[in-house]
Design a protein around this motif. Structure first.
Motif, PDB file in Angstrom:
ATOM      1  N   ASN A  32       0.823  -1.210   0.000  1.00  0.00           N
ATOM      2  CA  ASN A  32       0.000   0.000   0.000  1.00  0.00           C
ATOM      3  C   ASN A  32       0.854   1.256   0.000  1.00  0.00           C
ATOM      4  O   ASN A  32       0.541   2.240  -0.686  1.00  0.00           O
ATOM      5  N   ILE A  33       1.923   1.226   0.771  1.00  0.00           N
ATOM      6  CA  ILE A  33       2.793   2.406   0.883  1.00  0.00           C
ATOM      7  C   ILE A  33       3.394   2.761  -0.471  1.00  0.00           C
ATOM      8  O   ILE A  33       3.329   3.919  -0.909  1.00  0.00           O
ATOM      9  N   TRP A  34       3.975   1.772  -1.169  1.00  0.00           N
ATOM     10  CA  TRP A  34       4.668   2.083  -2.419  1.00  0.00           C
ATOM     11  C   TRP A  34       3.700   2.451  -3.536  1.00  0.00           C
ATOM     12  O   TRP A  34       3.993   3.335  -4.347  1.00  0.00           O
ATOM     13  N   LEU A  35       2.527   1.799  -3.568  1.00  0.00           N
ATOM     14  CA  LEU A  35       1.535   2.191  -4.571  1.00  0.00           C
ATOM     15  C   LEU A  35       1.012   3.594  -4.289  1.00  0.00           C
ATOM     16  O   LEU A  35       0.856   4.410  -5.209  1.00  0.00           O
ATOM     17  N   ALA A  36       0.773   3.905  -3.024  1.00  0.00           N
ATOM     18  CA  ALA A  36       0.293   5.239  -2.655  1.00  0.00           C
ATOM     19  C   ALA A  36       1.316   6.311  -3.008  1.00  0.00           C
ATOM     20  O   ALA A  36       0.956   7.391  -3.505  1.00  0.00           O
ATOM     21  N   ILE A  37       2.598   6.034  -2.783  1.00  0.00           N
ATOM     22  CA  ILE A  37       3.646   7.003  -3.118  1.00  0.00           C
ATOM     23  C   ILE A  37       3.692   7.243  -4.622  1.00  0.00           C
ATOM     24  O   ILE A  37       3.820   8.381  -5.093  1.00  0.00           O
ATOM     25  N   SER A  38       3.588   6.163  -5.392  1.00  0.00           N
ATOM     26  CA  SER A  38       3.605   6.300  -6.854  1.00  0.00           C
ATOM     27  C   SER A  38       2.438   7.150  -7.342  1.00  0.00           C
ATOM     28  O   SER A  38       2.611   8.053  -8.173  1.00  0.00           O
ATOM     29  N   ILE A  39       1.237   6.890  -6.818  1.00  0.00           N
ATOM     30  CA  ILE A  39       0.058   7.668  -7.229  1.00  0.00           C
ATOM     31  C   ILE A  39       0.139   9.096  -6.701  1.00  0.00           C
ATOM     32  O   ILE A  39      -0.336  10.037  -7.344  1.00  0.00           O
ATOM     33  N   LEU A  40       0.755   9.290  -5.536  1.00  0.00           N
ATOM     34  CA  LEU A  40       0.981  10.642  -5.014  1.00  0.00           C
ATOM     35  C   LEU A  40       1.773  11.475  -6.013  1.00  0.00           C
ATOM     36  O   LEU A  40       1.392  12.614  -6.342  1.00  0.00           O
ATOM     37  N   PHE A  41       2.859  10.912  -6.538  1.00  0.00           N
ATOM     38  CA  PHE A  41       3.674  11.666  -7.501  1.00  0.00           C
ATOM     39  C   PHE A  41       2.973  11.792  -8.848  1.00  0.00           C
ATOM     40  O   PHE A  41       3.198  12.767  -9.569  1.00  0.00           O
ATOM     41  N   LEU A  42       2.105  10.839  -9.181  1.00  0.00           N
ATOM     42  CA  LEU A  42       1.270  10.995 -10.368  1.00  0.00           C
ATOM     43  C   LEU A  42       0.361  12.210 -10.200  1.00  0.00           C
ATOM     44  O   LEU A  42       0.192  13.014 -11.130  1.00  0.00           O
ATOM     45  N   GLY A  43      -0.210  12.355  -9.006  1.00  0.00           N
ATOM     46  CA  GLY A  43      -1.070  13.506  -8.731  1.00  0.00           C
ATOM     47  C   GLY A  43      -0.303  14.817  -8.771  1.00  0.00           C
ATOM     48  O   GLY A  43      -0.793  15.822  -9.301  1.00  0.00           O
ATOM     49  N   ILE A  44       0.913  14.812  -8.214  1.00  0.00           N
ATOM     50  CA  ILE A  44       1.738  16.032  -8.234  1.00  0.00           C
ATOM     51  C   ILE A  44       2.090  16.391  -9.676  1.00  0.00           C
ATOM     52  O   ILE A  44       2.057  17.569 -10.061  1.00  0.00           O
ATOM     53  N   TRP A  45       2.437  15.372 -10.474  1.00  0.00           N
ATOM     54  CA  TRP A  45       2.740  15.615 -11.895  1.00  0.00           C
ATOM     55  C   TRP A  45       1.534  16.232 -12.606  1.00  0.00           C
ATOM     56  O   TRP A  45       1.664  17.217 -13.336  1.00  0.00           O
ATOM     57  N   THR A  46       0.361  15.669 -12.382  1.00  0.00           N
ATOM     58  CA  THR A  46      -0.857  16.170 -13.024  1.00  0.00           C
ATOM     59  C   THR A  46      -1.146  17.608 -12.614  1.00  0.00           C
ATOM     60  O   THR A  46      -1.470  18.465 -13.452  1.00  0.00           O
ATOM     61  N   MET A  75       8.039   9.091  -9.961  1.00  0.00           N
ATOM     62  CA  MET A  75       6.883   8.208  -9.765  1.00  0.00           C
ATOM     63  C   MET A  75       7.105   6.776 -10.227  1.00  0.00           C
ATOM     64  O   MET A  75       6.536   5.841  -9.672  1.00  0.00           O
ATOM     65  N   VAL A  76       7.952   6.577 -11.243  1.00  0.00           N
ATOM     66  CA  VAL A  76       8.126   5.216 -11.758  1.00  0.00           C
ATOM     67  C   VAL A  76       8.947   4.337 -10.820  1.00  0.00           C
ATOM     68  O   VAL A  76       8.833   3.116 -10.868  1.00  0.00           O
ATOM     69  N   VAL A  77       9.773   4.949  -9.968  1.00  0.00           N
ATOM     70  CA  VAL A  77      10.614   4.160  -9.069  1.00  0.00           C
ATOM     71  C   VAL A  77       9.784   3.476  -7.981  1.00  0.00           C
ATOM     72  O   VAL A  77       9.901   2.254  -7.801  1.00  0.00           O
ATOM     73  N   PRO A  78       8.935   4.193  -7.230  1.00  0.00           N
ATOM     74  CA  PRO A  78       8.077   3.486  -6.271  1.00  0.00           C
ATOM     75  C   PRO A  78       7.120   2.502  -6.930  1.00  0.00           C
ATOM     76  O   PRO A  78       6.771   1.482  -6.330  1.00  0.00           O
ATOM     77  N   PHE A  79       6.699   2.780  -8.177  1.00  0.00           N
ATOM     78  CA  PHE A  79       5.823   1.820  -8.854  1.00  0.00           C
ATOM     79  C   PHE A  79       6.584   0.530  -9.154  1.00  0.00           C
ATOM     80  O   PHE A  79       6.036  -0.576  -9.025  1.00  0.00           O
ATOM     81  N   PHE A  80       7.844   0.660  -9.558  1.00  0.00           N
ATOM     82  CA  PHE A  80       8.668  -0.534  -9.786  1.00  0.00           C
ATOM     83  C   PHE A  80       8.832  -1.325  -8.487  1.00  0.00           C
ATOM     84  O   PHE A  80       8.702  -2.556  -8.482  1.00  0.00           O
ATOM     85  N   ILE A  81       9.097  -0.626  -7.380  1.00  0.00           N
ATOM     86  CA  ILE A  81       9.238  -1.302  -6.084  1.00  0.00           C
ATOM     87  C   ILE A  81       7.929  -1.987  -5.707  1.00  0.00           C
ATOM     88  O   ILE A  81       7.920  -3.127  -5.223  1.00  0.00           O
ATOM     89  N   PHE A  82       6.812  -1.312  -5.941  1.00  0.00           N
ATOM     90  CA  PHE A  82       5.499  -1.908  -5.702  1.00  0.00           C
ATOM     91  C   PHE A  82       5.342  -3.210  -6.483  1.00  0.00           C
ATOM     92  O   PHE A  82       4.826  -4.210  -5.962  1.00  0.00           O
ATOM     93  N   SER A  83       5.774  -3.209  -7.745  1.00  0.00           N
ATOM     94  CA  SER A  83       5.619  -4.398  -8.588  1.00  0.00           C
ATOM     95  C   SER A  83       6.421  -5.583  -8.055  1.00  0.00           C
ATOM     96  O   SER A  83       6.070  -6.739  -8.327  1.00  0.00           O
ATOM     97  N   VAL A  84       7.480  -5.300  -7.329  1.00  0.00           N
ATOM     98  CA  VAL A  84       8.284  -6.373  -6.731  1.00  0.00           C
ATOM     99  C   VAL A  84       7.535  -7.019  -5.571  1.00  0.00           C
ATOM    100  O   VAL A  84       7.564  -8.240  -5.385  1.00  0.00           O
TER     101      VAL A  84
END
Length: 227
Positions: A32-46, A75-84
């Motif tokens: 949850n933490i890593w997915l939330a961080i990735s989406i957080l930076f997606l929101g900041i980018w948007t 944003m892609v780095v926490p998403f990669f960690i999430f995928s692991v």
């Protein structure tokens, strides 16, 4: 404020809200933490894309340029960690993996913050600002982005192909939901600007996050495993 930029701010709010909901659902779970961080930076980018388009000064436009490009790189780095980690872990990070991720981010952020390395010239036209890009800097960002995003989906798809039942369903929702914004966001944010040497219609990309939001909300709060 232009309607398309106001819409971006609204979508950014949805992104940030979903990130918060995912984290609150299980604040101590690293998935949850890593997915939330990735989406957080997606929101900041948007948000930054919309604010850049609206900026009325060169300094303001430069600030939001750094924010949007920096958050896109992160944003892609926490998403990669999430995928692991999601939904189970089959790969374990070694110390050099972690240092490589840190080092790649440092290099990327230096390029983001260095005038001319990626962004060459701001073209101020409030409500529809643009900038000229250095194809070398943007090209390096493309390598950075696709390196992490490709390996993330390799991880997820491998697990999907080996899984059954509930786990396979979970992976399906994550792959489809995040895949839409990953594909279209990168087309409008990397491929087209690389071809044009300018932003072009890059502001369209963040809108595809709406599809991800719908899928993740359904998966996280309404979907129930069969049986």
């Amino acid at each position: 404020m232009a309607i398309q930029n106001l819409g971006l701010i609204f979508v950014a709010g949805l992104d940030l809200g979903v990130a918060l909901l995912i984290w609150l659902k299980n604040p101590r779970n690293r998935i949850n933490i890593w997915l939330a961080i990735s989406i957080l930076f997606l929101g900041i980018w948007t948000l930054a894309v919309g604010m850049f388009k609206e900026a009325g000064t060169i300094d303001g436009a430069w600030f939001w340029t750094i924010v949007q490009n920096g958050s896109g790189a992160i944003m892609v780095v926490p998403f990669f960690i999430f995928s692991v980690y999601f939904p189970y872990q089959h790969f374990y990070f070694k110390a050099w993996h972690k240092w490589l991720m840190v080092f790649s981010l440092i290099i990327m952020l230096v390029i983001v913050c260095t005038p001319g390395a990626w962004t060459q010239k701001i073209i101020l036209n409030p409500h529809d600002n643009d900038y000229e890009t250095n194809r070398w800097g943007l090209g390096y960002f493309g390598l950075h982005f696709y390196f992490y995003i490709i390996f993330a989906y390799v991880n997820l798809i491998k697990k999907y192909l080996k899984s059954f039942g509930v786990i396979r369903d979970q992976l399906k929702y994550i792959i489809v939901g995040t895949g839409i914004i990953s594909f279209f966001g990168s087309i409008f944010g990397i491929v087209i600007p690389l071809y044009l040497a300018g932003l072009g219609p890059h502001w369209i990309g963040p809108y595809f996050a709406v599809f991800m939001i719908i899928v993740l909300i359904y998966f996280g709060f309404f979907w129930r495993a069969k049986g």
